[in-house]
Design a protein around this motif. Structure first.
Motif, short mmCIF file in Angstrom:
data_model
loop_
_atom_site.label_atom_id
_atom_site.label_comp_id
_atom_site.label_asym_id
_atom_site.label_seq_id
_atom_site.Cartn_x
_atom_site.Cartn_y
_atom_site.Cartn_z
N LEU A 290 0.83 -1.20 0.00
CA LEU A 290 0.00 0.00 0.00
C LEU A 290 0.87 1.26 0.00
CD1 LEU A 290 -2.39 -1.88 0.50
CD2 LEU A 290 -3.26 -0.19 2.12
N THR A 291 0.51 2.21 -0.84
CA THR A 291 1.26 3.46 -0.91
C THR A 291 0.48 4.64 -0.33
OG1 THR A 291 0.44 3.79 -3.18
CG2 THR A 291 2.59 2.72 -2.92
N ASP A 292 -0.83 4.47 -0.14
CA ASP A 292 -1.63 5.56 0.41
C ASP A 292 -1.50 5.70 1.92
OD1 ASP A 292 -2.58 6.21 -2.08
OD2 ASP A 292 -4.43 5.06 -1.89
N TYR A 293 -0.99 4.65 2.57
CA TYR A 293 -0.86 4.65 4.03
C TYR A 293 0.57 4.26 4.39
CZ TYR A 293 -5.90 4.74 3.58
OH TYR A 293 -7.18 5.11 3.23
N GLN B 141 -3.45 -3.03 -5.11
CA GLN B 141 -3.19 -2.03 -4.07
C GLN B 141 -4.35 -1.05 -3.92
OE1 GLN B 141 0.47 -0.11 -5.18
NE2 GLN B 141 1.52 -2.05 -5.56
N GLU B 142 -5.34 -1.15 -4.77
CA GLU B 142 -6.45 -0.19 -4.70
C GLU B 142 -7.33 -0.47 -3.49
OE1 GLU B 142 -6.76 2.42 -6.74
OE2 GLU B 142 -4.83 1.74 -7.58
N THR B 143 -7.66 0.60 -2.76
CA THR B 143 -8.48 0.46 -1.55
C THR B 143 -9.61 1.50 -1.57
OG1 THR B 143 -7.08 2.00 -0.29
CG2 THR B 143 -6.53 -0.36 -0.17
N TYR B 144 -10.54 1.30 -0.65
CA TYR B 144 -11.62 2.27 -0.45
C TYR B 144 -11.95 2.30 1.03
CZ TYR B 144 -14.93 -1.58 0.20
OH TYR B 144 -15.60 -2.68 0.69
N VAL C 111 -10.53 0.78 6.06
CA VAL C 111 -9.93 0.75 4.72
C VAL C 111 -9.89 -0.69 4.24
CG1 VAL C 111 -7.87 1.25 3.36
CG2 VAL C 111 -8.54 2.79 5.23
N THR D 39 -9.65 -3.55 0.67
CA THR D 39 -9.17 -3.70 -0.71
C THR D 39 -10.34 -3.70 -1.68
OG1 THR D 39 -9.21 -6.12 -0.49
CG2 THR D 39 -7.15 -5.02 0.02
N GLU D 40 -10.14 -3.07 -2.81
CA GLU D 40 -11.18 -3.00 -3.83
C GLU D 40 -11.52 -4.38 -4.37
OE1 GLU D 40 -13.04 -0.70 -5.15
OE2 GLU D 40 -12.16 1.28 -4.84
#
Length: 276
Positions: free
Chosen positions: A172-175, A219-222, A230, A232-233
């Motif tokens: 994950l790169t957003d966190y 790696q896409e999350t929502y 959080v 995973t998509e």
């Protein structure tokens, strides 16, 4: 890179951070002893809170605006920030638990991942255990790198290199990780992957929370409707491991490990040194 305030603690402040780190570790030890099919995530929350209070501290997660629990409990496709509740753990679940304590005005922050046994689906359990193991080992590689690094972002290089060497995993790169001290989240950022910037100098007084979050798929999350969780998509499983680590004049000390990180760092030839 310029920071608004010094990111380096004094020797006295480092000593003050030992107790909240131990309280945080105690809360996760309590969770680890109770994780099993049939247990609710809210029951784990109660146990974690009790351990922190018994250690003389208080939950720092409850100080986050709008959050009312001691731990975050994230199950299966949930990566981080899952809210404890009536959800009952089932065989084969993968559960990440994040916890933190504040004591004397200083903070600790750590996370562990657990894979529940399921004799009926051994392959799924093995795959999720591999995910957790890779994430945990990437954390220890990051901590070991910190012990000899010149610049902080060498930690992310080591974490990414290891994870990608182990197979098809997503980082994950957003966190990302963070500094920690008087506040649970402080500067500097701690990346779990390679970036172009070197980051701040690693020298005595630096205290950081290193926390790789790794998924088995995209790696896409929502963020779920609760405004916190959080996920995973693509519904793939996720793991999260974290420790708060202090750099001091004589070496490093993992504040949120009861042994200072001795067991986890031994394979890398690094011996943690207690904060004097």
């Amino acid at each position: 890179m310029v920071f608004k305030r010094s990111i380096y603690k004094t020797p006295s402040q480092l000593r003050d951070m030992v107790a909240p780190g131990r309280a945080t570790a105690a809360s996760l030890d309590a969770v680890a002893a109770a994780v099993a099919p049939g247990v609710s995530t809210l029951e784990l929350d109660v146990l974690a809170e009790r351990a922190i209070v018994e250690a003389g501290g208080a939950s720092n997660f409850t100080l986050e605006p709008g959050y009312h629990h001691t731990i975050c409990a994230s199950v299966n496709d949930e990566v981080v920030h899952g809210i404890p509740g009536r959800r009952i753990l089932e065989p084969g679940d993968i559960l990440s638990v994040d916890s933190g304590a504040i004591l004397g005005g200083w903070n600790g922050d750590a996370a562990r991942t657990f894979v529940l046994p399921d004799p009926a689906h051994p392959e799924r359990v093995a795959d999720r255990q591999l995910l957790s193991d890779v994430t945990e080992q990437s954390l220890w590689r990051g901590i070991a790198t910190l012990a000899s690094a010149r610049y902080l972002n060498e930690v992310g290089d080591a974490i990414e290199e290891y994870i990608l060497s182990r197979g098809d995993f997503g980082i994950l790169t957003d966190y990302i990780g963070h500094g920690i001290g008087r506040r649970m989240h402080e500067e500097p950022p701690v990346f779990n992957y390679s970036v172009r910037a070197k980051g701040p100098e690693v020298r005595p007084g630096l205290v950081v929370a290193i926390e790789p979050m790794v998924v088995r798929g995209s790696q896409e999350t929502y963020v779920k409707d609760d405004g916190w969780t959080v996920a995973t998509e693509d519904g793939s499983a996720a793991a999260h491991w974290e420790h708060s680590v202090a750099v001091h004049a004589d070496g490093i000390w993992v504040l949120t490990a009861q042994d200072g990180g001795a067991e986890g760092l031994a394979p890398f030839g690094v011996t943690p040194v207690p904060i004097p």
